[in-house]
Design an enzyme around this catalytic site. Structure first.
Site, PDB file in Angstrom:
ATOM      1  N   ASP A   1       0.759   1.561  -6.867  1.00 35.07           N
ATOM      2  CA  ASP A   1       0.615   1.673  -5.410  1.00 35.07           C
ATOM      3  C   ASP A   1       1.868   2.333  -4.833  1.00 35.07           C
ATOM      4  O   ASP A   1       2.992   1.945  -5.160  1.00 35.07           O
ATOM      5  CB  ASP A   1       0.435   0.251  -4.842  1.00 35.07           C
ATOM      6  CG  ASP A   1       0.012   0.251  -3.389  1.00 35.07           C
ATOM      7  OD1 ASP A   1      -0.698   1.180  -2.972  1.00 35.07           O
ATOM      8  OD2 ASP A   1       0.380  -0.702  -2.674  1.00 35.07           O
TER       9      ASP A   1
ATOM     10  N   GLY B   1       1.894  -4.794   6.670  1.00 35.67           N
ATOM     11  CA  GLY B   1       2.559  -5.961   7.248  1.00 35.67           C
ATOM     12  C   GLY B   1       1.777  -6.501   8.424  1.00 35.67           C
ATOM     13  O   GLY B   1       0.608  -6.179   8.624  1.00 35.67           O
TER      14      GLY B   1
ATOM     15  N   HIS C   1      -5.211   1.281   3.918  1.00 34.83           N
ATOM     16  CA  HIS C   1      -4.061   0.425   3.588  1.00 34.83           C
ATOM     17  C   HIS C   1      -3.824  -0.514   4.770  1.00 34.83           C
ATOM     18  O   HIS C   1      -4.308  -0.284   5.874  1.00 34.83           O
ATOM     19  CB  HIS C   1      -2.812   1.287   3.360  1.00 34.83           C
ATOM     20  CG  HIS C   1      -2.806   1.985   2.033  1.00 34.83           C
ATOM     21  ND1 HIS C   1      -1.772   1.869   1.122  1.00 34.83           N
ATOM     22  CD2 HIS C   1      -3.712   2.802   1.455  1.00 34.83           C
ATOM     23  CE1 HIS C   1      -2.041   2.591   0.055  1.00 34.83           C
ATOM     24  NE2 HIS C   1      -3.215   3.180   0.228  1.00 34.83           N
ATOM     25  N   GLY C   2      -3.021  -1.556   4.529  1.00 32.52           N
ATOM     26  CA  GLY C   2      -2.669  -2.452   5.634  1.00 32.52           C
ATOM     27  C   GLY C   2      -3.820  -3.334   6.075  1.00 32.52           C
ATOM     28  O   GLY C   2      -4.048  -3.533   7.269  1.00 32.52           O
TER      29      GLY C   2
ATOM     30  N   ASN D   1      -6.827  -2.239   1.032  1.00 37.74           N
ATOM     31  CA  ASN D   1      -5.652  -2.835   0.394  1.00 37.74           C
ATOM     32  C   ASN D   1      -5.171  -4.065   1.170  1.00 37.74           C
ATOM     33  O   ASN D   1      -5.037  -4.014   2.392  1.00 37.74           O
ATOM     34  CB  ASN D   1      -4.487  -1.835   0.394  1.00 37.74           C
ATOM     35  CG  ASN D   1      -4.704  -0.694  -0.569  1.00 37.74           C
ATOM     36  OD1 ASN D   1      -5.779  -0.543  -1.130  1.00 37.74           O
ATOM     37  ND2 ASN D   1      -3.671   0.114  -0.753  1.00 37.74           N
TER      38      ASN D   1
HETATM   39  P1  13P Z   1      -0.734  -5.201   3.807  1.00 38.97           P
HETATM   40  O1  13P Z   1       0.485  -5.782   3.189  1.00 38.97           O
HETATM   41  O2  13P Z   1      -0.540  -4.908   5.238  1.00 38.97           O
HETATM   42  O3  13P Z   1      -1.959  -6.014   3.549  1.00 38.97           O
HETATM   43  O4  13P Z   1      -0.966  -3.771   3.113  1.00 38.97           O
HETATM   44  C1  13P Z   1      -1.039  -3.695   1.715  1.00 38.97           C
HETATM   45  C2  13P Z   1      -1.166  -2.274   1.299  1.00 38.97           C
HETATM   46  O5  13P Z   1      -1.738  -1.462   1.981  1.00 38.97           O
HETATM   47  C3  13P Z   1      -0.584  -1.896   0.009  1.00 38.97           C
HETATM   48  O6  13P Z   1      -0.577  -0.518  -0.190  1.00 38.97           O
END
Ligand code: 13P
Length: 289
Positions: free
Chosen positions: A82, A178, A205-206, A227
């Site tokens: 990642d 985050g 992501h996120g 993710n």
């Molecule tokens: P979060 O930590 O916000 O869930 O995102 C994880 C991510 O996108 C890893 O690439």
């Protein structure tokens, strides 16, 4: 169960109205927790090793943990680097048969295309897949903070896909790693426009701290991989805080780490259920966007 490349996993399981969940893992307990949840829910899963995490656990060690878990799994598993940025780490992953996400999102467009195309060719020659990022997703696992091209432009996304040959595209539509500050509204019109131009799987992501309704809509509009990291890490940390605050304080590793691993299982199950669309109810048709 054999280990899937990212392309094979998304091709087989990332269908219309369905996204594959992808989780950051850091050690054996995280990996066991994610795998237990995926197997209990009977869904395919991606185990993500972020380059950042390699400062804590060397690649060979965490890769071996993931590969062992995947081989013994009853559900399909992909192992993915990642936010790969270091050429040495990317090449080592390819050598080990691990799919990679290359993050050139802080580079000017032409350079991002050039470098991503280079790694895509390399990945395919190693018979594994590659995800790449266009637009900037800040915070967390991404060590990259760039505000110059914050959101993914649909026309650029089409060109990026065509000229790089990648297997999946991570996009920026208001998502960040985050915890989100304030109300979160993803840009679904942008997602729709990107989807119309890009015919490879789109990645969000996120996923942590995103309201269930936003995740549901993202999937309905074409996201095929989501993710998650922060919420699972937070659950792990909270469980550890709770166990260590007992009096007398437990000191046996098994006493400490079992509740932490269980917290990972519970949080991952929650994310899987949300992403599976339990309770999703045709919001697009109802004109939610
Ligand atoms: P979060 O930590 O916000 O869930 O995102 C994880 C991510 O996108 C890893 O690439």
């Amino acid at each position: 169960m054999s280990i899937y490349t990212l392309a094979a996993l998304l091709d087989k399981f990332g269908h219309e109205n369905h996204a594959v969940c992808s989780f950051n893992v850091y050690n054996m307990e995280f990996t066991q927790g994610v795998m237990q949840a995926a197997q209990e829910e009977n869904v395919p899963v991606v185990l993500m090793i972020s380059e950042l995490a390699l400062e804590f656990t060397p690649l060979e060690m965490i890769a071996t943990i993931c590969q062992t878990a995947a081989r013994n799994s009853t559900v399909p598993v992909c192992i993915l680097l990642d936010h790969g940025n270091s050429s040495a780490v990317i090449q080592e992953c390819l050598r080990m048969g691990i799919s990679v996400m290359f993050d050139g999102s802080n580079l000017p467009l032409e350079e991002n295309i050039q470098l991503t195309a280079y790694y895509a060719d390399l990945a395919h020659r190693h018979h594994v897949s590659i995800e790449a990022e266009l637009g900037s997703i800040s915070g967390g696992e991404s060590q990259i903070e760039s505000n110059t091209r914050p959101f993914t432009d649909p026309a650029e996304a089409e060109r990026f896909m065509r000229e790089t040959g990648i297997d999946a595209l991570a996009i920026s539509i208001g998502n960040r790693h985050g915890f989100y500050k304030g109300k979160t509204e993803l840009d679904f019109s942008r997602l729709k426009a990107i989807r119309e131009k890009v015919d490879i799987p789109l990645v969000l992501h996120g996923g942590s701290d995103l309201p269930e309704s936003q995740i549901n809509l993202a999937i309905e509009y074409g996201i095929r991989k989501i993710n998650f990291g922060t919420d699972v890490k937070f659950a792990f940390a909270q469980a550890m805080k709770q166990v260590l605050s007992q009096d007398p304080m437990p000191f046996q590793p098994i006493q400490i780490l079992s509740p932490c691993r269980n917290a990972v299982v519970e949080e991952v199950r929650k994310k899987i259920r949300i992403s599976r669309g339990e309770g999703r109810a045709g919001r697009v048709a109802a004109g939610a966007v």
